[in-house]
Motif scaffolding. Structure first.
Motif, mmCIF file in Angstrom:
data_model
loop_
_atom_site.group_PDB
_atom_site.id
_atom_site.type_symbol
_atom_site.label_atom_id
_atom_site.label_comp_id
_atom_site.label_asym_id
_atom_site.label_seq_id
_atom_site.Cartn_x
_atom_site.Cartn_y
_atom_site.Cartn_z
ATOM 1 N N GLU A 38 0.824 -1.264 -0.064
ATOM 2 C CA GLU A 38 0.003 0.015 0.000
ATOM 3 C C GLU A 38 1.044 1.387 0.006
ATOM 4 O O GLU A 38 0.705 2.314 -0.731
ATOM 5 C CB GLU A 38 -0.849 0.000 1.177
ATOM 6 N N ALA A 39 2.092 1.436 0.840
ATOM 7 C CA ALA A 39 2.869 2.585 1.013
ATOM 8 C C ALA A 39 3.635 2.584 -0.387
ATOM 9 O O ALA A 39 3.823 3.728 -0.998
ATOM 10 C CB ALA A 39 3.842 2.293 1.733
ATOM 11 N N LEU A 40 3.782 1.511 -1.162
ATOM 12 C CA LEU A 40 4.620 1.503 -2.513
ATOM 13 C C LEU A 40 3.635 2.035 -3.418
ATOM 14 O O LEU A 40 4.017 3.005 -4.585
ATOM 15 C CB LEU A 40 5.151 0.166 -2.979
ATOM 16 N N ALA A 41 2.309 1.792 -3.266
ATOM 17 C CA ALA A 41 1.205 2.135 -4.315
ATOM 18 C C ALA A 41 1.079 3.640 -4.408
ATOM 19 O O ALA A 41 0.806 4.055 -5.359
ATOM 20 C CB ALA A 41 0.075 1.140 -4.113
ATOM 21 N N ARG A 42 1.137 4.216 -3.131
ATOM 22 C CA ARG A 42 0.964 5.459 -2.985
ATOM 23 C C ARG A 42 2.214 6.344 -3.651
ATOM 24 O O ARG A 42 1.876 7.395 -3.996
ATOM 25 C CB ARG A 42 0.876 5.943 -1.482
ATOM 26 N N VAL A 43 3.204 5.901 -3.753
ATOM 27 C CA VAL A 43 4.693 6.440 -4.254
ATOM 28 C C VAL A 43 4.556 6.157 -5.756
ATOM 29 O O VAL A 43 5.224 7.241 -6.490
ATOM 30 C CB VAL A 43 5.915 5.888 -3.624
ATOM 31 N N THR A 44 4.289 5.097 -6.157
ATOM 32 C CA THR A 44 4.416 5.035 -7.668
ATOM 33 C C THR A 44 3.203 3.956 -7.946
ATOM 34 O O THR A 44 2.646 3.118 -7.193
ATOM 35 C CB THR A 44 5.915 4.118 -7.720
ATOM 36 N N LEU A 46 0.667 -7.924 -6.904
ATOM 37 C CA LEU A 46 1.145 -8.307 -5.710
ATOM 38 C C LEU A 46 0.035 -8.080 -4.382
ATOM 39 O O LEU A 46 -0.283 -8.922 -3.610
ATOM 40 C CB LEU A 46 2.524 -7.818 -5.207
ATOM 41 N N GLN A 47 -0.462 -6.960 -4.754
ATOM 42 C CA GLN A 47 -1.884 -6.942 -3.734
ATOM 43 C C GLN A 47 -2.863 -7.719 -3.936
ATOM 44 O O GLN A 47 -3.350 -8.422 -2.828
ATOM 45 C CB GLN A 47 -2.328 -5.299 -4.028
ATOM 46 N N GLN A 48 -3.089 -8.159 -5.070
ATOM 47 C CA GLN A 48 -4.246 -9.043 -5.351
ATOM 48 C C GLN A 48 -3.996 -10.618 -4.935
ATOM 49 O O GLN A 48 -4.620 -11.147 -4.379
ATOM 50 C CB GLN A 48 -4.551 -9.019 -6.885
#
Length: 119
Positions: free
Chosen positions: A17-23, A31-33
């Motif tokens: 989730e933190a990575l998704a906010r950045v990029t 990976l989230q799925q």
């Protein structure tokens, strides 16, 4: 062990989730799925295991109850059988003999009638 895997998945989900906010990247979404699917599968495993444990406990209690009922019924039959007890001859009455009688179609209706005062 399953609980530890679920904790690790929760940590991975937070990191993703933190990575998704950045990029925004396709791999992050996959990976989230995958972690979400794995968490759901692990939850199902834990649910099934707890249900199986409860079912096993119930079956064990019922089995013990059946054995106790059989033991008591056999004791009552042996006590009520003519010639049973201290004066009984070996092999005169046993649960196996009772099964043999049932298998051959013999019955003890006269004895039962006598016990119930009908004869």
């Amino acid at each position: 062990m399953v609980e530890r895997l679920m904790e690790r998945d929760a940590e991975a989900e937070a990191d993703l989730e933190a990575l998704a906010r950045v990029t925004e990247h396709e791999a992050i979404a996959r990976l989230q799925q995958q972690t979400a699917e794995r968490s759901m599968a692990l939850t199902e495993v834990m649910t099934e295991l707890s249900f199986q444990d409860l079912t096993c406990q119930a079956i064990q209690k019922i089995s013990k109850l059946i054995i106790e009922v059989e033991r008591r019924i056999l004791g009552l039959i042996e006590d009520a059988e003519p010639g049973s007890g201290a004066n009984a001859e070996p092999g005169e009455f046993s649960g196996l003999a009772r099964l043999d009688e049932t298998a051959t179609g013999q019955n003890r209706q006269d004895f039962i009638d006598q016990l119930l005062g009908k004869g």
